[in-house]
Design a protein around this motif. Sequence first.
Motif, PDB file in Angstrom:
ATOM      1  N   VAL A 158       0.724  14.825  10.553  1.00 13.95           N
ATOM      2  CA  VAL A 158       1.931  15.415  11.122  1.00 13.95           C
ATOM      3  C   VAL A 158       1.493  16.472  12.128  1.00 13.95           C
ATOM      4  N   LYS A 159       1.185  16.037  13.316  1.00 15.01           N
ATOM      5  CA  LYS A 159       0.890  16.953  14.414  1.00 15.01           C
ATOM      6  C   LYS A 159       0.928  16.161  15.715  1.00 15.01           C
ATOM      7  N   ASP A 160       0.857  16.844  16.807  1.00 13.71           N
ATOM      8  CA  ASP A 160       0.922  16.208  18.120  1.00 13.71           C
ATOM      9  C   ASP A 160      -0.341  16.557  18.906  1.00 13.71           C
ATOM     10  N   ALA A 161      -1.152  15.593  19.293  1.00 14.70           N
ATOM     11  CA  ALA A 161      -1.001  14.158  18.997  1.00 14.70           C
ATOM     12  C   ALA A 161      -1.696  13.845  17.672  1.00 14.70           C
TER      13      ALA A 161
ATOM     14  N   SER B 186       0.836  -1.192   0.000  1.00 18.43           N
ATOM     15  CA  SER B 186       0.000   0.000   0.000  1.00 18.43           C
ATOM     16  C   SER B 186       0.875   1.247   0.000  1.00 18.43           C
ATOM     17  N   ASP B 187       0.329   2.343  -0.485  1.00 18.04           N
ATOM     18  CA  ASP B 187       1.006   3.628  -0.368  1.00 18.04           C
ATOM     19  C   ASP B 187       0.555   4.322   0.914  1.00 18.04           C
ATOM     20  N   SER B 188       1.350   5.287   1.353  1.00 13.80           N
ATOM     21  CA  SER B 188       1.041   6.053   2.555  1.00 13.80           C
ATOM     22  C   SER B 188       0.830   7.519   2.220  1.00 13.80           C
ATOM     23  N   LEU B 189      -0.020   8.168   3.013  1.00 17.10           N
ATOM     24  CA  LEU B 189      -0.217   9.610   2.951  1.00 17.10           C
ATOM     25  C   LEU B 189       0.130  10.203   4.308  1.00 17.10           C
ATOM     26  N   ILE B 190       1.096  11.105   4.324  1.00 13.94           N
ATOM     27  CA  ILE B 190       1.483  11.800   5.541  1.00 13.94           C
ATOM     28  C   ILE B 190       0.907  13.207   5.439  1.00 13.94           C
ATOM     29  N   LEU B 191      -0.069  13.540   6.284  1.00 14.43           N
ATOM     30  CA  LEU B 191      -0.920  14.701   6.053  1.00 14.43           C
ATOM     31  C   LEU B 191      -0.603  15.892   6.948  1.00 14.43           C
ATOM     32  N   ALA B 192      -0.717  17.071   6.350  1.00 14.91           N
ATOM     33  CA  ALA B 192      -0.721  18.323   7.104  1.00 14.91           C
ATOM     34  C   ALA B 192      -2.177  18.738   7.284  1.00 14.91           C
ATOM     35  N   THR B 193      -2.817  18.231   8.334  1.00 18.36           N
ATOM     36  CA  THR B 193      -4.192  18.645   8.633  1.00 18.36           C
ATOM     37  C   THR B 193      -4.196  19.971   9.383  1.00 18.36           C
TER      38      THR B 193
ATOM     39  N   ILE C  45      -8.347   2.900  13.506  1.00 20.95           N
ATOM     40  CA  ILE C  45      -7.954   4.278  13.790  1.00 20.95           C
ATOM     41  C   ILE C  45      -7.198   4.311  15.120  1.00 20.95           C
ATOM     42  N   GLY C  46      -6.051   4.969  15.129  1.00 21.37           N
ATOM     43  CA  GLY C  46      -5.287   5.066  16.365  1.00 21.37           C
ATOM     44  C   GLY C  46      -4.808   6.482  16.618  1.00 21.37           C
ATOM     45  N   GLY C  47      -4.355   6.712  17.856  1.00 19.75           N
ATOM     46  CA  GLY C  47      -3.808   8.017  18.173  1.00 19.75           C
ATOM     47  C   GLY C  47      -3.989   8.406  19.626  1.00 19.75           C
ATOM     48  N   PHE C  48      -3.934   9.710  19.882  1.00 23.78           N
ATOM     49  CA  PHE C  48      -4.046  10.294  21.223  1.00 23.78           C
ATOM     50  C   PHE C  48      -2.982   9.747  22.179  1.00 23.78           C
ATOM     51  N   ASP C  49      -1.784   9.514  21.652  1.00 23.11           N
ATOM     52  CA  ASP C  49      -0.702   8.971  22.475  1.00 23.11           C
ATOM     53  C   ASP C  49      -0.401   9.907  23.647  1.00 23.11           C
ATOM     54  N   GLU C  50      -0.154   9.304  24.810  1.00 23.84           N
ATOM     55  CA  GLU C  50       0.188  10.093  25.986  1.00 23.84           C
ATOM     56  C   GLU C  50       1.152   9.320  26.865  1.00 23.84           C
ATOM     57  N   LYS C  51       2.017  10.041  27.552  1.00 24.76           N
ATOM     58  CA  LYS C  51       3.050   9.417  28.358  1.00 24.76           C
ATOM     59  C   LYS C  51       2.442   8.735  29.584  1.00 24.76           C
TER      60      LYS C  51
END
Length: 404
Positions: free
Chosen positions: A282-285, A126-133, A299-305
């Motif tokens: 490309v942003k945090d998180a 598959s190809d990937s898209l790295i986005l500037a939202t 769908i994943g995300g909202f990473d936190e320490k």
Amino acid sequence: MKLHTGNLYWPANTEPISLKIDNNIREKSDVLVVGSGMSGALASYELSKNGYKVTLIEQNRIASGSTSANTGLIQYMSDQGVKKFSEQIGIENAVKFYNQSKEAVSDLSAIEKDLFVINQKNFKKSDSLILATDKKKIDDVKDETKMQKEIGYDVNYVDRQELESYNISAYGGLKCGPDINLNPYNFVLRLLKTSCENYDLQIVEGVRFIEAINKNGENIVSLEIAGEIIKKSYKKIIIACGYNPPHQFQKNLQKVEMYKTYVAVSQSIKIKDEEDLLVWEVKDAYTYLKKTFDSRLMIGGFDEKSNKLKEKDATKYKNDLIKGANSMFVDKKDLKADYSYAALFGISKDELPYMGVDPENKDIFVVCGVGGNGTVYSKIASTMIIKWINNENLEDYESYKLGR
């Protein structure tokens, strides 16, 4: 250490694969592999295929750790791009790292062709898209695209209008690949089944590694099985216990920090071919997503320490993940979460994995593939392990050394 909590998607949606599990450790093996996740499975496969007699031990159930929670976006790009890594470790080392990552993705595709075949779809290029939202991230994405083009990678900057053809709503993006959409749980089981049936790998569950001591040039390993302590001798030892390595090796992994990530998996929906990409922001998180093999969105995300999981973490961001994914589509989807879970993962302070020879025992190789690209790092590690066991030079992999 509890590595995940909630309703895991992969174990519940993977075609059953039977493995030969032994009750007793055989008398003679060249190599002991500790851990049955992606790192241990790839190392065992490579070693046994190359003619080494290998025993793999697992304290719990096969592939029951991080592999069960792995979302399976297999991308050569790390959380940091070539540009940021070049600022951190120099352009030569940054390019070397990315070249090794691209080679690892290619190697995984080659391995796939050798594995036990099942009916269920589980592997797709598959190809990937790295986005500037976030509008502020457009220049970062453009700069990364430019740098990757300069080092010879086939990448393209995609503007807002072109992204709409993929039904993606963002200010711009980096399109790259080829990457892999993977069922990681299935892949590990197929690696191990192929290794057992074709290359004489031995697998033993319910074995706890205690320590390894070199006495007079012999590696004596203490193991616990059903409450009994036994000792075995091995020429080489691979420690592939993910984010929870034995105490003996933790002092060389001091810069690892633990994080929680959250995952939601939607109901089966209609997903167009042009939408079938590996996507992350490309942003945090950031939020990341992909299509599963039964047309769901993972769908994943909202990473936190954090280094601890609570039961309520399984559903903590379920609705936010669904909303975050939908915000990236031009034509919104009627999504609901059929599965949700949380998992721990490690990140090193320099964003690079720890993989290399134990400074105190040249016969022990430790794999701690910390970071958001663990499967790729596991493959790089298995390449390193074959070079190491064949007494080849590992200077091209100095950036990953233990204790750095």
